[in-house]
Design a protein around this motif. Structure first.
Motif, short mmCIF file in Angstrom:
data_model
loop_
_atom_site.label_atom_id
_atom_site.label_comp_id
_atom_site.label_asym_id
_atom_site.label_seq_id
_atom_site.Cartn_x
_atom_site.Cartn_y
_atom_site.Cartn_z
N MET A 108 -10.06 88.10 55.10
CA MET A 108 -8.73 88.07 54.54
C MET A 108 -8.36 86.65 54.08
N GLN A 109 -8.89 85.65 54.78
CA GLN A 109 -8.59 84.27 54.39
C GLN A 109 -9.14 83.96 53.01
N THR A 110 -10.27 84.57 52.65
CA THR A 110 -10.83 84.35 51.32
C THR A 110 -9.89 84.90 50.25
N PHE A 111 -9.32 86.07 50.50
CA PHE A 111 -8.38 86.66 49.55
C PHE A 111 -7.14 85.78 49.39
N ILE A 112 -6.64 85.25 50.49
CA ILE A 112 -5.45 84.40 50.43
C ILE A 112 -5.75 83.11 49.67
N LYS A 113 -6.93 82.53 49.91
CA LYS A 113 -7.32 81.33 49.16
C LYS A 113 -7.44 81.63 47.68
N LEU A 114 -7.98 82.81 47.36
CA LEU A 114 -8.09 83.22 45.95
C LEU A 114 -6.70 83.36 45.32
N MET A 115 -5.76 83.92 46.04
CA MET A 115 -4.41 84.11 45.49
C MET A 115 -3.67 82.78 45.30
N HIS A 116 -4.08 81.74 46.00
CA HIS A 116 -3.46 80.43 45.84
C HIS A 116 -4.16 79.59 44.77
N SER A 117 -5.23 80.10 44.18
CA SER A 117 -5.94 79.33 43.16
C SER A 117 -5.14 79.33 41.85
N VAL A 118 -5.37 78.33 41.03
CA VAL A 118 -4.64 78.19 39.76
C VAL A 118 -4.90 79.36 38.81
N PRO A 119 -6.14 79.81 38.62
CA PRO A 119 -6.35 80.95 37.71
C PRO A 119 -5.62 82.21 38.17
N SER A 120 -5.61 82.46 39.47
CA SER A 120 -4.91 83.63 39.98
C SER A 120 -3.40 83.51 39.76
N ILE B 37 3.46 81.84 46.02
CA ILE B 37 3.74 82.67 47.19
C ILE B 37 2.78 83.85 47.17
N CYS B 38 2.13 84.10 48.28
CA CYS B 38 1.25 85.27 48.42
C CYS B 38 1.90 86.22 49.43
N PRO B 39 2.47 87.34 48.97
CA PRO B 39 3.14 88.25 49.91
C PRO B 39 2.22 88.77 51.02
N MET B 40 0.93 88.92 50.73
CA MET B 40 -0.01 89.39 51.75
C MET B 40 -0.14 88.38 52.89
N GLU B 41 0.04 87.11 52.59
CA GLU B 41 -0.07 86.07 53.61
C GLU B 41 1.01 86.26 54.68
N PHE B 42 2.22 86.60 54.25
CA PHE B 42 3.30 86.83 55.21
C PHE B 42 3.02 88.05 56.07
N LEU B 43 2.48 89.08 55.45
CA LEU B 43 2.15 90.31 56.17
C LEU B 43 1.07 90.06 57.21
N VAL B 44 0.02 89.37 56.82
CA VAL B 44 -1.10 89.11 57.72
C VAL B 44 -0.69 88.19 58.86
N SER B 45 0.05 87.13 58.56
CA SER B 45 0.45 86.20 59.62
C SER B 45 1.44 86.85 60.58
N ALA B 46 2.31 87.73 60.09
CA ALA B 46 3.25 88.42 60.97
C ALA B 46 2.49 89.37 61.90
N THR B 47 1.49 90.03 61.38
CA THR B 47 0.69 90.93 62.20
C THR B 47 -0.07 90.16 63.25
N ARG B 48 -0.62 89.03 62.89
CA ARG B 48 -1.38 88.23 63.85
C ARG B 48 -0.47 87.69 64.94
N ARG B 49 0.73 87.24 64.56
CA ARG B 49 1.65 86.72 65.57
C ARG B 49 2.04 87.81 66.56
#
Length: 76
Positions: free
Chosen positions: A1-13, A54-66
């Motif tokens: 999942m961290q790979t997806f979040i890093k991809l979503m923060h990239s400039v092309p994305s 902003i990556c909405p999935m990042e908030f979802l994943v971090s909330a679930t982990r917490r």
């Protein structure tokens, strides 16, 4: 999942999200009012998440982990 979040923060994305959101807003201009407002709102949200990095999935994943970490502490 961290790979997806890093991809979503990239400039092309981010550029794809900005231009994709703007395209939805422009496309919505030719539709009936109900669907036009829905698509324009969705396009605006997508463009803003691209602009603000902003990556909405990042908030979802971090909330679930917490939540799972706290539940493990309570169980111990």
């Amino acid at each position: 999942m961290q790979t997806f979040i890093k991809l979503m923060h990239s400039v092309p994305s981010r550029l794809v999200r900005v231009f994709g959101g703007l395209w939805l807003v422009i496309y919505a201009a030719d539709l009936p009012p109900g669907s036009a407002f829905l698509l324009a709102g969705l396009g605006t949200a997508i463009a803003v998440t691209g602009i603000a990095d902003i990556c909405p999935m990042e908030f979802l994943v971090s909330a679930t982990r917490r939540r799972s970490a706290r539940s493990e502490e309570r169980a111990a």
